[in-house]
Structure formats: structure tokens, C-alpha cells
Design an enzyme around this catalytic site. Sequence first.
Site, PDB file in Angstrom:
ATOM      1  CG  ASP A  67     -28.986   3.604   3.462  1.00 28.79           C
ATOM      2  OD1 ASP A  67     -27.718   3.901   4.119  1.00 28.79           O
ATOM      3  OD2 ASP A  67     -29.706   4.516   3.312  1.00 28.79           O
ATOM      4  CG  ASN A 137     -36.203  12.682  -1.612  1.00 28.46           C
ATOM      5  OD1 ASN A 137     -35.658  12.436  -0.358  1.00 28.46           O
ATOM      6  ND2 ASN A 137     -36.064  11.960  -2.496  1.00 28.46           N
ATOM      7  CG  HIS A 139     -34.095  10.140   1.210  1.00 29.23           C
ATOM      8  ND1 HIS A 139     -33.639   9.849   0.113  1.00 29.23           N
ATOM      9  CD2 HIS A 139     -33.123  10.481   1.939  1.00 29.23           C
ATOM     10  CE1 HIS A 139     -32.162  10.277   0.070  1.00 29.23           C
ATOM     11  NE2 HIS A 139     -31.768  10.490   1.166  1.00 29.23           N
TER      12      HIS A 139
HETATM   13  P1  PGA Z   1     -26.354  14.027   2.795  1.00 27.35           P
HETATM   14  O1  PGA Z   1     -27.276  12.937   2.650  1.00 27.35           O
HETATM   15  O2  PGA Z   1     -25.847  13.986   4.212  1.00 27.35           O
HETATM   16  O3  PGA Z   1     -25.277  13.574   1.878  1.00 27.35           O
HETATM   17  O4  PGA Z   1     -26.990  15.272   2.593  1.00 27.35           O
HETATM   18  C1  PGA Z   1     -28.282  12.663   3.838  1.00 27.35           C
HETATM   19  C2  PGA Z   1     -29.454  11.730   3.169  1.00 27.35           C
HETATM   20  O5  PGA Z   1     -29.603  11.510   1.787  1.00 27.35           O
HETATM   21  O6  PGA Z   1     -29.787  10.931   4.229  1.00 27.35           O
END
Ligand code: PGA
Length: 268
Positions: A67, A137, A139
Site C-alpha cells: 500500500d 482491527n 486489516h
Molecule cells: P504495525 O501495523 O506493524 O505498525 O502494527 C501493522 C498493520 O497495520 O498492518
Amino acid sequence: MQVIIFDDAQQVADNAAQWVAELITKKTNPVLGLATGSTPISLYQQLVLKYQAGEISFKNTTSFNLDEYLGIDEDNSQSYRHFMNENLFNHVDINKAKTFLPTCSQGENPREQGLRYEEMINNAGGIDLQILGIGANGHIGFNEPTSSLASRTRIKTLTQQTLSDNSRLFSPDEFQPTLAMTMGIATILDARYVLLMATGENKAKAVKDMVTGALSAVCPASALQMHENAIVVLDKAAASQLDDKEYYLWADKQNNKINEEFGLYHNY
Ligand code: PGA
């Protein structure tokens, strides 16, 4: 789903680095799917160390990131291009012309850009190994809860939870994008292998929903239940809400025995 539980985050990074090293060493033209966020930083540190030790080379690797934010340029220090340059690309021998992120600049048609990214992945031969983190959450990429399980690369509006989870990375006067281009869930499921890393207590509920919850758009990561080769590497804290941890530890021992006897077999 192969669930592997380690004592700590460093072991998670070491294990993930082994998967990447194996792919880029064994395959002639490997295609890596990469992720940003706090979790994969220690993976990239391990890969840089392996490169510096002469154990691996990224010379023939093509990469596609999950992304990228909309509304900021790639030279903005908050862009995921910048993140990848700083954490990996600037420190290894990858050809930056073969590193791609799903961008959509001002004036470009996001639908066309999404289709183009899908085509580029296909033209490169598909993704061999997709690295993933998981949001609190559930995702994956920026496929927020209720994303279509059949989604492809497109624009997503970020949820309040994601914005607040990521606000720690922005200073109060800094613009925090609320939109992003992201690979879809179907794009991720097309990868030959997916390797999801999760560390820390704040991921424990999402991990439980992903591994043992219902297959549901409410937890996008649960779509990995449909993937033939999904590997989930966790530290103890991220695994803390899983029932049956003993089973995963036992199954991992059995897998290691099979690998010792027959060698690692990855169908890249
Ligand atoms: P993080 O993010 O590694 O900063 O916890 C993970 C994600 O949102 O895919």
C-alpha cells in the site's frame, strides 16, 4: 494456516528473514510482496545484516508493496516509498527500478492505477512471498474491516481506528493522509505464500479472530484461512488469546522433523 509461536519479537523477525532469504536465494527471479508498519522493521534489519554478511543478494528481486498513502509525494518522509528506502532498499543491492508501490498521483485515475498495479504484478509472474502485518482491527494491507474478500488494488478510506493507531507516527502539525491505495484481499490471496507477522498484546484479539474466528469481512485477515500456504509467525503476546497454543507448538515440532528428513519444500 501454519501458526508458529516464538518467545519474542526478535525471533519472529529472524524466522521471517529466513523465509525471505530462502526465497531470494533459491529462485532465479524472485518476486517479494513487502509491507510497512512497525512490525516488519526488525525483519528488514535482519535482511540488511544478512546482505552485509554476504549471505543474500536482492540483485534479481522484484518487489511490490502492499500500500501507499494518497495525497503525499514519494519524497515526503511519511510516504511508504520513503519508509522502504530508509528501512531496506537504500541498504541492499536491490534495483530500485524493480521496486513498486501502488501509487496514484494527483490527476491520475485510481481505477486505472489499480488495474495497472495488478497487471504489473501479473507481468512479473505473480508474488512468490507476501509479507504482511495485521492491524489491531484485523486489516491486512489497508483492507479495512468490511473490505470485499474479492477486492483488488484500489483506494480505501482509512478507519478512525487505523488513523488513531498510526497517529503516533505523525507530529501534531503534520498532515496525516486518510486515503490510501492498497492491494486488495484477492490480490494478497494470489501470492504463492503469505507470511503474516504479529507481535505484542495489542494484536492478540485480531490474531485470534484471524486464526479461529469466522471467515468474515469484519476481520479481513481471516481471508487467509482460504490460503493454501499461509504462515503466521507470532510472539507469545500476540498469541496470548489463542486457544490450543500447545497444539501449534507441537505441530511446529512435527513440521520441523519433516523438513529435517525431506528438506524444506517451497513451491515457489
Ligand atoms: P504495525 O501495523 O506493524 O505498525 O502494527 C501493522 C498493520 O497495520 O498492518
